[in-house]
Design a protein around this motif. Sequence first.
Motif, mmCIF file in Angstrom:
data_model
loop_
_atom_site.group_PDB
_atom_site.id
_atom_site.type_symbol
_atom_site.label_atom_id
_atom_site.label_comp_id
_atom_site.label_asym_id
_atom_site.label_seq_id
_atom_site.Cartn_x
_atom_site.Cartn_y
_atom_site.Cartn_z
ATOM 1 N N ILE A 285 31.639 -20.642 27.870
ATOM 2 C CA ILE A 285 32.949 -21.272 27.673
ATOM 3 C C ILE A 285 33.291 -20.461 27.348
ATOM 4 O O ILE A 285 33.381 -19.268 26.727
ATOM 5 N N GLN A 286 35.169 -19.954 27.966
ATOM 6 C CA GLN A 286 35.529 -19.191 28.361
ATOM 7 C C GLN A 286 36.964 -19.386 26.673
ATOM 8 O O GLN A 286 37.308 -20.345 27.421
ATOM 9 N N LEU A 287 37.152 -18.875 26.262
ATOM 10 C CA LEU A 287 38.444 -19.307 25.570
ATOM 11 C C LEU A 287 39.054 -18.380 24.924
ATOM 12 O O LEU A 287 38.766 -17.144 25.135
ATOM 13 N N VAL A 288 40.128 -18.798 25.053
ATOM 14 C CA VAL A 288 41.793 -17.613 25.107
ATOM 15 C C VAL A 288 42.489 -18.348 23.865
ATOM 16 O O VAL A 288 43.351 -19.065 23.991
ATOM 17 N N GLY A 289 42.519 -17.311 23.042
ATOM 18 C CA GLY A 289 43.517 -17.309 21.789
ATOM 19 C C GLY A 289 44.563 -16.454 21.823
ATOM 20 O O GLY A 289 44.233 -15.417 22.793
ATOM 21 N N ASP A 290 45.721 -16.854 21.143
ATOM 22 C CA ASP A 290 46.676 -15.894 21.144
ATOM 23 C C ASP A 290 46.624 -14.473 20.414
ATOM 24 O O ASP A 290 46.913 -13.792 21.478
ATOM 25 N N ALA A 291 45.470 -14.721 19.966
ATOM 26 C CA ALA A 291 45.586 -12.816 18.945
ATOM 27 C C ALA A 291 44.113 -12.700 20.047
ATOM 28 O O ALA A 291 44.549 -10.828 19.866
ATOM 29 N N VAL A 292 43.412 -12.685 19.893
ATOM 30 C CA VAL A 292 42.218 -12.387 20.918
ATOM 31 C C VAL A 292 41.595 -11.742 22.066
ATOM 32 O O VAL A 292 41.497 -11.041 22.502
ATOM 33 N N GLY A 293 42.913 -13.075 22.802
ATOM 34 C CA GLY A 293 42.909 -12.835 24.250
ATOM 35 C C GLY A 293 41.653 -13.774 24.398
ATOM 36 O O GLY A 293 41.295 -14.678 24.240
ATOM 37 N N ASP A 294 40.735 -13.026 25.615
ATOM 38 C CA ASP A 294 39.515 -13.588 25.804
ATOM 39 C C ASP A 294 38.387 -14.060 25.538
ATOM 40 O O ASP A 294 38.046 -12.467 24.873
ATOM 41 N N VAL A 295 37.944 -14.796 25.259
ATOM 42 C CA VAL A 295 36.166 -14.125 24.225
ATOM 43 C C VAL A 295 35.282 -15.718 25.782
ATOM 44 O O VAL A 295 35.466 -16.355 25.620
ATOM 45 N N VAL A 296 34.001 -14.776 25.715
ATOM 46 C CA VAL A 296 33.235 -15.626 26.697
ATOM 47 C C VAL A 296 31.932 -15.453 25.726
ATOM 48 O O VAL A 296 31.456 -14.469 25.529
ATOM 49 N N LEU A 297 31.709 -16.862 25.918
ATOM 50 C CA LEU A 297 30.398 -17.135 25.375
ATOM 51 C C LEU A 297 29.454 -18.018 26.177
ATOM 52 O O LEU A 297 29.798 -18.885 27.117
ATOM 53 N N TYR A 298 28.012 -17.183 26.789
ATOM 54 C CA TYR A 298 27.145 -17.436 27.849
ATOM 55 C C TYR A 298 26.100 -17.828 26.791
ATOM 56 O O TYR A 298 25.491 -17.404 25.944
ATOM 57 N N GLY A 299 24.921 -18.416 27.349
ATOM 58 C CA GLY A 299 23.965 -18.936 27.121
ATOM 59 C C GLY A 299 23.166 -20.524 27.667
ATOM 60 O O GLY A 299 23.961 -20.729 28.482
ATOM 61 N N ARG A 300 22.312 -20.747 27.574
ATOM 62 C CA ARG A 300 21.364 -21.745 28.117
ATOM 63 C C ARG A 300 22.410 -22.506 27.195
ATOM 64 O O ARG A 300 21.821 -23.103 25.654
ATOM 65 N N GLY A 301 22.446 -23.814 27.698
ATOM 66 C CA GLY A 301 23.427 -24.908 27.879
ATOM 67 C C GLY A 301 22.009 -25.987 27.354
ATOM 68 O O GLY A 301 22.865 -27.213 26.991
ATOM 69 N N ALA A 302 21.087 -26.310 27.281
ATOM 70 C CA ALA A 302 20.038 -27.233 27.678
ATOM 71 C C ALA A 302 18.966 -27.049 26.848
ATOM 72 O O ALA A 302 18.548 -25.555 27.483
ATOM 73 N N GLY A 303 17.932 -27.807 27.161
ATOM 74 C CA GLY A 303 16.473 -27.755 27.162
ATOM 75 C C GLY A 303 15.805 -27.390 25.007
ATOM 76 O O GLY A 303 16.601 -27.889 24.475
ATOM 77 N N SER A 304 15.095 -28.081 24.995
ATOM 78 C CA SER A 304 14.206 -27.824 23.951
ATOM 79 C C SER A 304 14.168 -26.950 23.159
ATOM 80 O O SER A 304 15.222 -27.703 21.471
ATOM 81 N N MET A 305 14.095 -25.602 23.248
ATOM 82 C CA MET A 305 14.472 -24.325 22.380
ATOM 83 C C MET A 305 15.503 -24.071 22.167
ATOM 84 O O MET A 305 15.666 -24.144 20.819
#
Length: 437
Positions: A285-305
């Motif tokens: 998920i890439q979030l764009v904030g007016d102060a912070v600019g781009d933030v990209v969060l990355y990881g496993r989007g599903a599954g038990s653990m």
Amino acid sequence: MSARVGIGLIGLGTVGTGVAKILLANAAVISRRVGVPIEIVRIADLDVTKDRGLALPPGVLTTDAKQILNDPSIDIVVELVGGYDFPKRIILDAIAAGKHVVTANKALLALHGEEIFAAASRQGVDIGFEASVGGGIPVIQALREGLAANTIQSIYGIINGTANYILSRMTSEGQSFNAVLGDAQQAGYAEADPTFDVAGIDSAHKLAILVALAYGTPVNFKEVYTEGITHITPLDIAYAKEFGCTIKLLGIAKLVGNEVEARVHPTMLSASSPLAQVDGVYNAIQLVGDAVGDVVLYGRGAGSMPTGSAVVSDLIAISRNLLTGAVGRVPPASFPQEQRRSLRMRPIEEISSLYYLRFMVLDRPGVLSQIAGELGRCGISISSVLQQGRRDGQTVPVVIKTHMAMERDVQAALRAINQQAFIAEPTTLIRVEGQDE
Ligand code: NDP
Ligand code: HSE
């Protein structure tokens, strides 16, 4: 405050089992982080005989969820059943009983989140739903707290692991959609009804939650434009490569003045963009904030653990609130109820975008100029054209990329072009993001 936080888990399936495993395996470190143990008091599931590889104390399992709601030693109820009616009743009953709630149920929150958040606020209990978007990725926490200083200008998310897995394999192996769907289901990523994954509905559920948190607005789920990946062919993927792009199913939200665009659709992204690198069941998920600019969060989007990790993070956050008397410190929907404002959701016809259009035409003189003429009449400017091969009188693809155009105009042009005798099948439209206008 008691010397432990008691939890009741309803639904011991894929995610529920992950939650129980994490609470048991990491009990010591969780207890050190919280200050007291988080203890599984009861678990309800329809089948309490199945071996799920858990070493639970005797008497924990029950088939009756009401035992959890009625147990005064349970502080937090975890709903991991899925669906609508039963979990909604469980959650509202738990809230009414003064219990805090954790759920991963994005479908329920997308449709009934308003009612649930309002009930939780009224009752002064916490509700955690970190696992509802992006599996193990802490995006809810990021929106509610880490990025709270910002006006969120836009959100771009690969938020369905199944769809991303399918598109990734279509891209790397040139396979068709149907050839890889079954593998995704077998891997345990798909929803009970995989239509939710491939038709974009699951992504739309998650996007609706992100929009509600980012902009402090109630979201009418029907207003989230939703288009899936079932019509994407290996041919489109090959053309995307020729344009230096990758096709991803994206959830996109943009703040435009006082309005919000919220849409889920296959999107052509420049192959060098961060989201284009995200393959398989991974989400980003890439979030764009007016102060912070781009933030990209990355990881496993599903599954038990991974999903269990997000659920347990909510249990830890709520336990800390309980221990410090800070319940309600962060409002469920990120903004206090009285500060939320209804923003207009911009219909898809009103968005502007770059477009990839693939026409399947009979190869005969004048066809390209007729297509270009109709696009021109609708005010659409062409940035590039690809027509390969020559098969006189037979069907060939003509691929056009446009400059920035309004969706309404593009749809009008396609309606006119699709009626022409030289069109062999409905035209494929894919919106393009992150390229020059
Ligand atoms: P599962 O179907 O694997 O688990 C649900 C469990 O709930 C099953 O064991 C089911 O039993 C049980 N159940 C059904 N009805 C009742 C009832 N009345 N009382 C008690 N238990 C009941 O689903 P998941 O674990 O995959 O998903 C749970 C939730 O998490 C859903 O909302 C899902 O959308 C969400 N989620 C799932 C992710 C994933 O990777 N799987 C990721 C993120 C969110 P039975 O099987 O006998 O019906
Ligand atoms: N079916 C969902 C997916 C599970 O494939 O991403 C996680 O929400």
